[in-house]
Motif scaffolding. Structure first.
Motif, mmCIF file in Angstrom:
data_model
loop_
_atom_site.group_PDB
_atom_site.id
_atom_site.type_symbol
_atom_site.label_atom_id
_atom_site.label_comp_id
_atom_site.label_asym_id
_atom_site.label_seq_id
_atom_site.Cartn_x
_atom_site.Cartn_y
_atom_site.Cartn_z
ATOM 1 N N TRP A 16 4.296 -0.209 13.067
ATOM 2 C CA TRP A 16 5.402 0.603 12.584
ATOM 3 C C TRP A 16 5.852 0.094 11.212
ATOM 4 O O TRP A 16 6.112 0.879 10.300
ATOM 5 C CB TRP A 16 6.551 0.562 13.593
ATOM 6 N N GLY A 17 5.930 -1.223 11.064
ATOM 7 C CA GLY A 17 6.298 -1.801 9.778
ATOM 8 C C GLY A 17 5.283 -1.460 8.688
ATOM 9 O O GLY A 17 5.658 -1.118 7.562
ATOM 10 N N LEU A 18 3.987 -1.528 9.033
ATOM 11 C CA LEU A 18 2.954 -1.148 8.062
ATOM 12 C C LEU A 18 3.066 0.323 7.684
ATOM 13 O O LEU A 18 2.915 0.686 6.517
ATOM 14 C CB LEU A 18 1.561 -1.440 8.631
ATOM 15 N N GLY A 19 3.345 1.161 8.662
ATOM 16 C CA GLY A 19 3.541 2.584 8.384
ATOM 17 C C GLY A 19 4.713 2.824 7.452
ATOM 18 O O GLY A 19 4.652 3.669 6.554
ATOM 19 N N ASN A 20 5.784 2.047 7.640
ATOM 20 C CA ASN A 20 6.939 2.151 6.744
ATOM 21 C C ASN A 20 6.567 1.739 5.330
ATOM 22 O O ASN A 20 7.004 2.359 4.356
ATOM 23 C CB ASN A 20 8.100 1.289 7.247
ATOM 24 N N MET A 21 5.771 0.679 5.218
ATOM 25 C CA MET A 21 5.366 0.210 3.889
ATOM 26 C C MET A 21 4.492 1.256 3.189
ATOM 27 O O MET A 21 4.651 1.504 1.988
ATOM 28 C CB MET A 21 4.631 -1.126 4.002
ATOM 29 N N VAL A 22 3.595 1.883 3.928
ATOM 30 C CA VAL A 22 2.735 2.916 3.344
ATOM 31 C C VAL A 22 3.579 4.116 2.920
ATOM 32 O O VAL A 22 3.402 4.667 1.829
ATOM 33 C CB VAL A 22 1.626 3.341 4.337
ATOM 34 N N PHE A 86 9.957 10.625 12.405
ATOM 35 C CA PHE A 86 9.271 9.776 11.439
ATOM 36 C C PHE A 86 9.208 10.450 10.074
ATOM 37 O O PHE A 86 9.249 9.770 9.048
ATOM 38 C CB PHE A 86 7.872 9.371 11.912
ATOM 39 N N GLY A 87 9.126 11.775 10.034
ATOM 40 C CA GLY A 87 9.154 12.472 8.745
ATOM 41 C C GLY A 87 10.458 12.233 8.016
ATOM 42 O O GLY A 87 10.474 11.931 6.816
ATOM 43 N N ALA A 88 11.581 12.351 8.719
ATOM 44 C CA ALA A 88 12.887 12.099 8.108
ATOM 45 C C ALA A 88 13.028 10.634 7.721
ATOM 46 O O ALA A 88 13.560 10.304 6.651
ATOM 47 C CB ALA A 88 14.008 12.508 9.074
#
Length: 154
Positions: A16-22, A86-88
């Motif tokens: 989830w953290g990696l997804g946030n960074m991307v 997750f989009g928002a």
């Protein structure tokens, strides 16, 4: 606590953290499209994990026992939690400082507990209520505390 669930939870938080960074690095793009295209990846390892951990018969068995609550849960996870949620979240991260947005992630378990009680009829325990109040209070202090300190007369 069993080791495997703990490790999977830590791995999920890391992903989830990696997804946030991307999402943050992507900048101001069409976040709905970003979330839709990125949602094509997780089903592959999840299917493999299910086959490995539960066996090949688990998927047909689960599909044959699908209820209206199950269909509603899948629709909620696909549309509300993933596309909207997750989009928002990615949209907010692309436009605001991470420090302003990230504390609101603490509200996710509180919303999950409330949703489970409202839509699935689950009972809320005293510990969950106390924990939710503490999380909500912490968020209020985090969000409004600096503003209140500046207003306080000397």
């Amino acid at each position: 606590m069993a080791l495997l669930p703990l490790l999977l939870t830590i791995a999920a938080a890391g992903c989830w953290g990696l997804g946030n960074m991307v999402g943050k690095a992507a900048g101001r793009i069409d976040m709905l499209g970003f979330v839709v295209w990125s949602a094509l990846i997780p089903p592959i390892p999840l299917l493999l994990a299910s086959l490995l951990l539960d066996g090949p018969g688990a998927i047909p068995l689960a599909l044959s026992h699908l209820t209206i609550k199950g269909i509603g849960s899948i629709a909620f996870m696909a549309y509300i939690a993933t596309l909207f949620g997750f989009g928002a979240w990615a949209w907010l991260l692309s436009r605001y400082n991470t420090g302003q947005v990230a504390p609101f992630a603490l509200f996710v378990p509180v919303a999950g507990i409330a949703g489970a009680a409202l839509f699935l009829g689950e009972a809320i325990t005293e510990v969950e209520i106390i924990g939710s109040v503490l999380v909500f209070g912490g968020l209020l202090i985090n969000v409004f505390g600096p503003r209140l300190r500046r207003r306080k007369p000397a």
